[in-house]
Design a protein around this motif. Sequence first.
Motif, PDB file in Angstrom:
ATOM      1  N   GLY A  64     -44.448 124.638  73.874  1.00  0.00           N
ATOM      2  CA  GLY A  64     -45.222 123.145  74.028  1.00  0.00           C
ATOM      3  C   GLY A  64     -44.261 122.602  75.257  1.00  0.00           C
ATOM      4  N   GLY A  65     -43.433 123.299  75.900  1.00  0.00           N
ATOM      5  CA  GLY A  65     -42.693 122.478  77.003  1.00  0.00           C
ATOM      6  C   GLY A  65     -41.367 121.995  76.435  1.00  0.00           C
ATOM      7  N   GLU A  66     -40.883 122.041  75.365  1.00  0.00           N
ATOM      8  CA  GLU A  66     -39.625 121.313  74.756  1.00  0.00           C
ATOM      9  C   GLU A  66     -38.558 122.394  74.225  1.00  0.00           C
ATOM     10  OE1 GLU A  66     -39.439 118.261  75.561  1.00  0.00           O
ATOM     11  OE2 GLU A  66     -41.494 117.843  75.731  1.00  0.00           O
ATOM     12  N   PHE A  67     -37.426 121.796  74.249  1.00  0.00           N
ATOM     13  CA  PHE A  67     -36.000 122.403  73.426  1.00  0.00           C
ATOM     14  C   PHE A  67     -35.746 121.635  72.343  1.00  0.00           C
ATOM     15  CE2 PHE A  67     -35.989 123.773  77.961  1.00  0.00           C
ATOM     16  CZ  PHE A  67     -35.725 125.142  77.689  1.00  0.00           C
ATOM     17  N   ASP A  68     -34.829 122.560  71.300  1.00  0.00           N
ATOM     18  CA  ASP A  68     -34.321 121.584  70.504  1.00  0.00           C
ATOM     19  C   ASP A  68     -32.735 122.281  70.030  1.00  0.00           C
ATOM     20  OD1 ASP A  68     -33.435 120.718  68.096  1.00  0.00           O
ATOM     21  OD2 ASP A  68     -35.350 120.871  66.978  1.00  0.00           O
ATOM     22  N   LEU A  69     -31.792 121.703  70.570  1.00  0.00           N
ATOM     23  CA  LEU A  69     -30.617 122.046  70.587  1.00  0.00           C
ATOM     24  C   LEU A  69     -29.750 121.838  69.113  1.00  0.00           C
ATOM     25  CD1 LEU A  69     -29.173 121.181  74.050  1.00  0.00           C
ATOM     26  CD2 LEU A  69     -29.986 123.519  73.254  1.00  0.00           C
ATOM     27  N   SER A  70     -30.424 121.292  68.257  1.00  0.00           N
ATOM     28  CA  SER A  70     -29.886 120.695  67.035  1.00  0.00           C
ATOM     29  C   SER A  70     -30.406 121.662  65.925  1.00  0.00           C
ATOM     30  CB  SER A  70     -30.630 119.379  66.690  1.00  0.00           C
ATOM     31  OG  SER A  70     -31.762 119.176  66.232  1.00  0.00           O
ATOM     32  N   ALA A  71     -31.266 122.741  66.228  1.00  0.00           N
ATOM     33  CA  ALA A  71     -31.682 123.739  65.257  1.00  0.00           C
ATOM     34  C   ALA A  71     -30.729 124.336  64.342  1.00  0.00           C
ATOM     35  CB  ALA A  71     -32.627 124.974  65.874  1.00  0.00           C
ATOM     36  N   GLY A  72     -29.617 124.961  65.084  1.00  0.00           N
ATOM     37  CA  GLY A  72     -28.572 125.647  64.313  1.00  0.00           C
ATOM     38  C   GLY A  72     -27.725 124.701  63.279  1.00  0.00           C
TER      39      GLY A  72
ATOM     40  N   TRP B 190     -40.223 112.181  68.233  1.00  0.00           N
ATOM     41  CA  TRP B 190     -40.589 110.554  68.385  1.00  0.00           C
ATOM     42  C   TRP B 190     -39.788 110.184  69.434  1.00  0.00           C
ATOM     43  CZ3 TRP B 190     -37.592 106.138  67.884  1.00  0.00           C
ATOM     44  CH2 TRP B 190     -38.435 104.962  68.239  1.00  0.00           C
ATOM     45  N   MET B 191     -38.434 110.654  69.521  1.00  0.00           N
ATOM     46  CA  MET B 191     -37.551 109.810  70.613  1.00  0.00           C
ATOM     47  C   MET B 191     -37.838 110.608  71.904  1.00  0.00           C
ATOM     48  SD  MET B 191     -35.096 107.816  69.685  1.00  0.00           S
ATOM     49  CE  MET B 191     -33.812 108.103  71.083  1.00  0.00           C
ATOM     50  N   VAL B 192     -38.428 111.899  72.006  1.00  0.00           N
ATOM     51  CA  VAL B 192     -38.769 112.410  73.144  1.00  0.00           C
ATOM     52  C   VAL B 192     -40.090 111.872  73.711  1.00  0.00           C
ATOM     53  CG1 VAL B 192     -39.654 114.495  74.147  1.00  0.00           C
ATOM     54  CG2 VAL B 192     -37.603 114.717  72.708  1.00  0.00           C
ATOM     55  N   MET B 193     -40.879 111.432  72.911  1.00  0.00           N
ATOM     56  CA  MET B 193     -42.234 110.845  73.344  1.00  0.00           C
ATOM     57  C   MET B 193     -42.137 109.190  73.719  1.00  0.00           C
ATOM     58  SD  MET B 193     -43.994 113.493  73.647  1.00  0.00           S
ATOM     59  CE  MET B 193     -45.488 112.449  74.084  1.00  0.00           C
ATOM     60  N   ARG B 194     -40.990 108.671  72.940  1.00  0.00           N
ATOM     61  CA  ARG B 194     -41.031 107.250  72.903  1.00  0.00           C
ATOM     62  C   ARG B 194     -40.273 106.954  73.977  1.00  0.00           C
ATOM     63  NH1 ARG B 194     -41.224 102.714  73.997  1.00  0.00           N
ATOM     64  NH2 ARG B 194     -41.051 101.091  72.674  1.00  0.00           N
ATOM     65  N   THR B 195     -39.138 107.767  74.784  1.00  0.00           N
ATOM     66  CA  THR B 195     -38.217 107.484  75.690  1.00  0.00           C
ATOM     67  C   THR B 195     -38.516 107.978  77.074  1.00  0.00           C
ATOM     68  OG1 THR B 195     -36.607 109.156  75.087  1.00  0.00           O
ATOM     69  CG2 THR B 195     -36.504 106.918  74.066  1.00  0.00           C
ATOM     70  N   GLY B 196     -39.342 109.152  76.933  1.00  0.00           N
ATOM     71  CA  GLY B 196     -39.389 109.896  77.929  1.00  0.00           C
ATOM     72  C   GLY B 196     -38.399 110.820  78.430  1.00  0.00           C
ATOM     73  N   LEU B 197     -37.310 110.617  77.753  1.00  0.00           N
ATOM     74  CA  LEU B 197     -35.977 111.684  78.154  1.00  0.00           C
ATOM     75  C   LEU B 197     -36.413 113.050  77.881  1.00  0.00           C
ATOM     76  CD1 LEU B 197     -33.467 109.298  76.401  1.00  0.00           C
ATOM     77  CD2 LEU B 197     -33.790 109.663  79.114  1.00  0.00           C
ATOM     78  N   PRO B 198     -35.639 113.851  78.599  1.00  0.00           N
ATOM     79  CA  PRO B 198     -35.532 115.450  78.307  1.00  0.00           C
ATOM     80  C   PRO B 198     -35.381 115.702  76.775  1.00  0.00           C
ATOM     81  CG  PRO B 198     -34.648 114.939  80.539  1.00  0.00           C
ATOM     82  CD  PRO B 198     -34.739 113.648  79.704  1.00  0.00           C
ATOM     83  N   SER B 199     -35.877 116.556  76.148  1.00  0.00           N
ATOM     84  CA  SER B 199     -35.774 117.046  74.888  1.00  0.00           C
ATOM     85  C   SER B 199     -34.371 117.578  74.906  1.00  0.00           C
ATOM     86  CB  SER B 199     -36.541 117.988  74.477  1.00  0.00           C
ATOM     87  OG  SER B 199     -36.796 119.091  75.197  1.00  0.00           O
TER      88      SER B 199
END
Length: 358
Positions: free
Chosen positions: A90-98, A139-148
Amino acid sequence: MRMAPQAEPAVGEPPASGPKNAGGRTARRPLALRLLARPEVGVFLGAAAVLVFFLIVAPSVRQGSSMATILYQSSTIGIMALPVALLMIGGEFDLSAGVAVITSALTASMVSYQLTLNVWTGVIVALVVSLAIGAFNGWMVMRTGLPSFLVTLGTFLILQGVNLAVTKSITGNVATDDISDMDGFDQAKKIFASSFDVGGVQVKITVIWWLVFAALATWVLLRTRYGNWIFAVGGSKDSARAVGVPVRFTKISLFMLVGFGAWFVGMHNLFSFNTVQSGEGVGQELIYIAAAVIGGCLLTGGYGSAIGPVFGAFMFGMVQQGIVYAGWNPDWFKAFLGVMLLGAVLINLWVQRTATRR
């Protein structure tokens, strides 16, 4: 309107040109090229090679108990690698998963023990917290437009600090209290951390959950509208939005799927060891992402599968345990990890070029 299937370019990308016959129509590609177009082919060949290698250099790997341990190690990585892979498609990352895995386990343990409640209450609260963390990231990614990458890096640091600080302030220690004698523990352990016998070999229940989740994720990607949405938003969210794909819902729900995976693995950790160390989980997010990349998911999104990360996780488990069974220095694992990651990227690049050439 049906979007692009799994192994074809996502919305907004021009279709790969192929050979044409005399009538001007595109000829059907050979079977070999069609197989190479599958994102999981490269990692399957790599996993087979790694398995054969350790079967030769480490004879103990041939034992049923050793293979059960390898599959267990792979499953704990693979369960999280699946939602991480869907998020990457889907084009995103999640560095908080661990660290989110540890947050989930800490929440369930402390809610149950400190409030003297049935452990299932803690399990449910932990699920809500994990889904909320995923929803916040999305929500933060979509609201701010910042890279995930930046958003979830911030969440990673927040959760890491909260895990340590809250655990110390509540328990007076860096670990939670033992909950093995609390109501509901045995029932929860059967679901999240039990074992069953197969031909005299004890196999962890996480192996079954891993395969079930992989089958479900594959069905979603290939047979549902939501799966088409995932490929579409990863390929080009603007083009996807133009044809009616709910981009915001799709992105946020993918982050929440990662939260669900973190909850499930967190519950397994809790009911396997009865207690949780609050400082753990750091660095695991890179393992999950690497398993997805090795499994054929592109860093740019819009391409990948759910089967590929299964083989990617198996390669991790095979190497991690194979080094031990071979009697080598465990420090070599990181070196093998780097080699596998670079090799997978090169193989994926070769596969894509071969599959799309004239």
